[in-house]
Scaffold this motif. Sequence first.
Motif, mmCIF file in Angstrom:
data_model
loop_
_atom_site.group_PDB
_atom_site.id
_atom_site.type_symbol
_atom_site.label_atom_id
_atom_site.label_comp_id
_atom_site.label_asym_id
_atom_site.label_seq_id
_atom_site.Cartn_x
_atom_site.Cartn_y
_atom_site.Cartn_z
ATOM 1 N N LYS A 62 -8.766 8.553 -4.623
ATOM 2 C CA LYS A 62 -8.272 9.914 -4.755
ATOM 3 C C LYS A 62 -9.169 10.850 -3.962
ATOM 4 N N GLY A 63 -8.567 11.819 -3.279
ATOM 5 C CA GLY A 63 -9.350 12.751 -2.484
ATOM 6 C C GLY A 63 -8.563 14.005 -2.146
ATOM 7 N N THR A 77 -11.072 14.209 2.735
ATOM 8 C CA THR A 77 -12.381 14.119 2.093
ATOM 9 C C THR A 77 -12.273 13.173 0.903
ATOM 10 N N ASP A 78 -13.196 12.206 0.821
ATOM 11 C CA ASP A 78 -13.201 11.187 -0.237
ATOM 12 C C ASP A 78 -11.948 10.324 -0.188
ATOM 13 N N ALA A 79 -11.341 10.206 0.981
ATOM 14 C CA ALA A 79 -10.161 9.368 1.178
ATOM 15 C C ALA A 79 -10.089 9.035 2.662
ATOM 16 N N TYR A 80 -9.054 8.305 3.061
ATOM 17 C CA TYR A 80 -8.890 7.910 4.450
ATOM 18 C C TYR A 80 -7.411 7.682 4.707
ATOM 19 N N VAL A 81 -7.004 7.758 5.971
ATOM 20 C CA VAL A 81 -5.620 7.447 6.269
ATOM 21 C C VAL A 81 -5.434 5.933 6.169
ATOM 22 N N SER A 106 0.838 -1.198 0.000
ATOM 23 C CA SER A 106 0.000 0.000 0.000
ATOM 24 C C SER A 106 0.876 1.252 0.000
ATOM 25 N N TYR A 107 0.257 2.391 -0.332
ATOM 26 C CA TYR A 107 0.975 3.660 -0.246
ATOM 27 C C TYR A 107 -0.019 4.809 -0.175
ATOM 28 N N MET A 108 0.453 5.953 0.268
ATOM 29 C CA MET A 108 -0.278 7.219 0.234
ATOM 30 C C MET A 108 0.636 8.251 -0.418
ATOM 31 N N THR A 109 0.133 8.963 -1.419
ATOM 32 C CA THR A 109 0.894 10.021 -2.065
ATOM 33 C C THR A 109 0.200 11.352 -1.820
ATOM 34 N N CYS A 163 -4.585 20.615 -2.392
ATOM 35 C CA CYS A 163 -4.068 19.553 -1.522
ATOM 36 C C CYS A 163 -4.773 18.249 -1.883
ATOM 37 N N THR A 164 -4.079 17.349 -2.568
ATOM 38 C CA THR A 164 -4.698 16.113 -3.042
ATOM 39 C C THR A 164 -3.944 14.904 -2.502
ATOM 40 N N ILE A 165 -4.652 13.787 -2.452
ATOM 41 C CA ILE A 165 -4.048 12.536 -2.007
ATOM 42 C C ILE A 165 -4.488 11.426 -2.959
#
Length: 634
Positions: free
Chosen positions: A224-225, A242-246, A198-201, A210-212
């Motif tokens: 994507k959020g 928002t529209d994502a999670y850690v 897994s990863y978070m960018t 500010c996007t993830i």
Amino acid sequence: MKIKKLTYLSAALALLFSACSPDDYSLNSPNLKPEDLVEGVAYSVTVDADNTVTLTSLLDKSYSCYWTQPNGRSQGREVKFQLPFAGQYEVTFGVDTRGGVVYGAPYKFNVTTNNMSLLEDPLYTYLTGGVGKSKKWVPCDKAYGVGQCSGPVMYCNPDDVLNDGSGDTNIGINHMSPNWDPGFQSWLIPQDSPYMNSYMTFSLDDQNGCTIEEFQGEEGTTTKGKWNLNLSDKNHPVLSLTDAYVMHNTAFNSVCDNYTTDIVITELTPYMLQFATMRTNSEGAWWIIWNFIAEDVQNGTVEIPSDEPSYIEPAAPAVPEIADLEKRLFTTDINGVEFTGAQMTFLVSEDAAYDWMWWNSSAWESVVKGNYGSNWAPNWGDEALENELTLTKKGDYTYGDVSGKYTIDGSVIKFDRELTLFTVTGDYRTIEVKGTDWTVFKCDPGSELVIGVPEKTDANGKDNTYLVANFTYKPVGGGQSGPVAVAFNNDNRNNYIEAEKYFRCQLYNPWGGDQHAIDPTALKVKKNQKLNVTLKLSGFTFSEPAKMVLCLNWETTAQSGWEPDCFTYDRAITVNGDGIYTISWTNDTGSTVNWGDNTSALIMTMQYAGYATLADESEEGLKAACTIESITIE
């Protein structure tokens, strides 16, 4: 029905002390339709010159308000946030009605300029690599010498977040130590788990903001959020999405119920990212710490330097400075009258004979916090309370059968010999409270004296932990003969019905005008003293017994909230008819409180709607319904 409800009281308490006068009365809020929730009619959106956006409800305060805004979801009648980038944004407004939460259509608004000053905090760069860049974070796969971890997840005791027996609960950045680092476990997260892919960018640019983008390795899904970093408290930065999670492994989906809002960051450097989510399943509350390493560190492109930077530079321990120490030492009060003597006697505190004070990077804090009786903080015997410390202005002292000379140097009392105040012996350790030079941490005239000797030093050789002895002032001339009566003026009491639910008798409100039933400067309650207010009810008809309680705003007291929670407090009493009743509050804040500081209201509140009625609810009828009989301190 005429209800007296002063505007200044409602406004002040709603805005400054929301717990004092809650605005959630959704059961009584009439229905609204989505088409009613229009910007300019139901709410307003304003953007100021520095890109601060203010969302304000224009509806009656009986509505609970909900917002979906660019930085996440919020609740409250007014919400403020900042947007660094120019662009078009959306906000959706919702309210709680009898039929549930109703949302209006999204409203679009524009931010016309970039404000890069909002991105100057280094945490933005640590998280994303900087403006116009992206940074990829992957689950930690080994010990890298940072983050106190050797794997992707670990645990932290919420009742002792430093894992040192101090009982500290204040988890935050660089203020956490795990009570268990499991590394890789077959039943938890094995080393060959797909989760490790897994990863978070995190990205930051002036086009998309500010996007993830994140990839969940176990599910093979990409999300994507948007993300928002709240840095209003640099010791406690939090991340919302928002529209994502850690990121977390799928087995923990049901372990914690929040992976999106106000996620606590415990470490963030260019190399390590750690955040905490609170366990909410049947196993009970516990912090779960999720560990991520920067991909460029994992693949060897970047090496962690030996002097890895710290986000918050801790301030060096600063010895407390107590102005006019000599005057404070010899000042007390007799039945409320200030008295300065030629000598003063101090008694070892029966509630907390000793403690440790440690430097938490910005202030001195108690270690024991009243939790005596453990192996590391044993209880003391009666012999610790036997001796009295007497000081004279001439520089003489006596303690038990020891006497000599002392001097005062700034905030330090220096005795001419090593003075052993007492010894505490437990099953596992013995604590000797002794020394020659005693730093004064607290001197509250007439109440308490806290003095300590250094016990530990930090990496720079500065004293950062002191073993302290706690004293109380011995009453002068035998002390008070009885409760101290506090003067009051019944003509200045303010009786009204709050939120159409609660009957209140206001004695003092620092945010509510100049007329008060008491002189706040005369209301000084020492540690462990009790404040009693006796009232007379007249004209009420009760359909069922109601709870009555004394409410105040001292945040350090264990029970300082307002309606409706206050009716469950231990000090709440039951009333079921006209008559005379006494309500009380015992000062459990740990020090003297003074209403003259203008930091607390003093109001009696009683359950009213559904419990009692008054034949006359006019201004005159309400005032006659409750009168003050007496106010005392004992």
